[in-house]
Design a protein around this motif. Structure first.
Motif, mmCIF file in Angstrom:
data_model
loop_
_atom_site.group_PDB
_atom_site.id
_atom_site.type_symbol
_atom_site.label_atom_id
_atom_site.label_comp_id
_atom_site.label_asym_id
_atom_site.label_seq_id
_atom_site.Cartn_x
_atom_site.Cartn_y
_atom_site.Cartn_z
ATOM 1 N N THR A 91 0.830 -1.203 0.000
ATOM 2 C CA THR A 91 0.000 0.000 0.000
ATOM 3 C C THR A 91 0.860 1.246 0.000
ATOM 4 O O THR A 91 1.745 1.414 0.848
ATOM 5 C CB THR A 91 -0.920 0.010 1.232
ATOM 6 O OG1 THR A 91 -1.831 -1.082 1.146
ATOM 7 C CG2 THR A 91 -1.704 1.314 1.322
ATOM 8 N N ALA A 92 0.628 2.103 -0.995
ATOM 9 C CA ALA A 92 1.432 3.313 -1.150
ATOM 10 C C ALA A 92 0.911 4.112 -2.329
ATOM 11 O O ALA A 92 0.072 3.623 -3.091
ATOM 12 C CB ALA A 92 2.901 2.962 -1.381
ATOM 13 N N VAL A 93 1.429 5.308 -2.479
ATOM 14 C CA VAL A 93 1.256 6.056 -3.712
ATOM 15 C C VAL A 93 2.406 5.658 -4.626
ATOM 16 O O VAL A 93 3.571 5.713 -4.218
ATOM 17 C CB VAL A 93 1.259 7.574 -3.474
ATOM 18 C CG1 VAL A 93 1.152 8.314 -4.806
ATOM 19 C CG2 VAL A 93 0.121 7.971 -2.539
ATOM 20 N N TYR A 94 2.067 5.252 -5.830
ATOM 21 C CA TYR A 94 3.067 4.795 -6.793
ATOM 22 C C TYR A 94 3.333 5.899 -7.810
ATOM 23 O O TYR A 94 2.398 6.467 -8.383
ATOM 24 C CB TYR A 94 2.590 3.520 -7.488
ATOM 25 C CG TYR A 94 2.745 2.304 -6.610
ATOM 26 C CD1 TYR A 94 1.923 2.119 -5.497
ATOM 27 C CD2 TYR A 94 3.710 1.338 -6.877
ATOM 28 C CE1 TYR A 94 2.075 1.014 -4.675
ATOM 29 C CE2 TYR A 94 3.866 0.230 -6.065
ATOM 30 C CZ TYR A 94 3.050 0.072 -4.972
ATOM 31 O OH TYR A 94 3.205 -1.023 -4.158
ATOM 32 N N TYR A 95 4.619 6.151 -8.033
ATOM 33 C CA TYR A 95 5.052 7.217 -8.927
ATOM 34 C C TYR A 95 5.848 6.652 -10.097
ATOM 35 O O TYR A 95 6.704 5.789 -9.915
ATOM 36 C CB TYR A 95 5.934 8.218 -8.191
ATOM 37 C CG TYR A 95 5.244 8.960 -7.072
ATOM 38 C CD1 TYR A 95 5.245 8.455 -5.782
ATOM 39 C CD2 TYR A 95 4.598 10.163 -7.322
ATOM 40 C CE1 TYR A 95 4.615 9.135 -4.747
ATOM 41 C CE2 TYR A 95 3.970 10.850 -6.294
ATOM 42 C CZ TYR A 95 3.978 10.327 -5.015
ATOM 43 O OH TYR A 95 3.352 11.010 -3.997
ATOM 44 N N CYS A 96 5.584 7.203 -11.246
ATOM 45 C CA CYS A 96 6.360 6.920 -12.449
ATOM 46 C C CYS A 96 7.452 7.977 -12.561
ATOM 47 O O CYS A 96 7.218 9.157 -12.239
ATOM 48 C CB CYS A 96 5.418 6.974 -13.645
ATOM 49 S SG CYS A 96 6.185 6.795 -15.250
ATOM 50 N N ALA A 97 8.629 7.577 -13.025
ATOM 51 C CA ALA A 97 9.744 8.508 -13.151
ATOM 52 C C ALA A 97 10.501 8.248 -14.445
ATOM 53 O O ALA A 97 10.483 7.130 -14.962
ATOM 54 C CB ALA A 97 10.685 8.373 -11.961
ATOM 55 N N ALA A 98 11.163 9.287 -14.935
ATOM 56 C CA ALA A 98 11.892 9.161 -16.201
ATOM 57 C C ALA A 98 13.235 9.881 -16.121
ATOM 58 O O ALA A 98 13.382 10.875 -15.407
ATOM 59 C CB ALA A 98 11.064 9.748 -17.346
ATOM 60 N N VAL A 99 14.183 9.371 -16.857
ATOM 61 C CA VAL A 99 15.495 10.008 -16.979
ATOM 62 C C VAL A 99 16.031 9.674 -18.368
ATOM 63 O O VAL A 99 15.773 8.590 -18.896
ATOM 64 C CB VAL A 99 16.466 9.517 -15.883
ATOM 65 C CG1 VAL A 99 16.732 8.024 -15.998
ATOM 66 C CG2 VAL A 99 17.781 10.300 -15.928
ATOM 67 N N ARG A 100 16.743 10.598 -18.953
ATOM 68 C CA ARG A 100 17.316 10.347 -20.280
ATOM 69 C C ARG A 100 18.205 9.110 -20.243
ATOM 70 O O ARG A 100 18.959 8.916 -19.287
ATOM 71 C CB ARG A 100 18.121 11.547 -20.747
ATOM 72 C CG ARG A 100 17.262 12.702 -21.247
ATOM 73 C CD ARG A 100 18.091 13.730 -21.997
ATOM 74 N NE ARG A 100 17.264 14.780 -22.555
ATOM 75 C CZ ARG A 100 16.691 14.692 -23.757
ATOM 76 N NH1 ARG A 100 16.864 13.612 -24.495
ATOM 77 N NH2 ARG A 100 15.964 15.686 -24.198
ATOM 78 N N ALA A 101 18.099 8.307 -21.257
ATOM 79 C CA ALA A 101 18.826 7.041 -21.287
ATOM 80 C C ALA A 101 20.326 7.235 -21.111
ATOM 81 O O ALA A 101 21.007 6.418 -20.493
ATOM 82 C CB ALA A 101 18.531 6.311 -22.595
#
Length: 126
Positions: A91-101
């Motif tokens: 149980t949690a808030v799920y976050y998507c994240a991105a970074v340049r390859a």
């Protein structure tokens, strides 16, 4: 400007499954490595899973390995997190994240990512 929008969260019983999705705006999705993090109340944001730009490499935290699967569809600009055998401690808030390859390192640190979504709530009842 990179915008990430998560979806798919909800309430599920222990042992159940959910599939989270993250949609990224822009035409250069394949140039980014993607990750999922989560944050439970009163706790720090923690790493869940990551996937390289071409899906050639995936990484998982020990707590979800074998239960969660990260995948991506570069044609649709989406990354997904299939969560099986869910536990109340997921149980949690799920976050998507991105970074340049070009800057991606398989680190569990939130500092390794430059862009974040707003999060989606996942609640697992016992």
């Amino acid at each position: 400007q990179v915008q990430l929008v998560e979806s798919g969260g909800g309430l599920v019983q222990a042992g159940g499954s959910l599939r989270l999705s993250c949609a990224r705006s822009g035409r250069t999705f394949s140039m980014y490595a993607m990750g999922w993090f989560r944050q439970a109340p009163g706790k720090e944001r923690e790493f869940v899973a990551a996937i390289s730009w071409n899906a050639g490499n995936t990484y998982y935290s020990d707590s979800v390995k074998g239960r969660f699967t990260i995948s991506r569809d570069n044609a649709k600009n989406t990354v997904s997190l299939q969560m099986n055998t869910l536990k109340p401690e997921d149980t949690a808030v799920y976050y998507c994240a991105a970074v340049r390859a070009s800057r991606f390192v398989p680190s569990h640190s939130t500092d390794s990512y430059d862009y974040w979504g707003q999060g989606t709530q996942v609640t697992v009842s016992s």
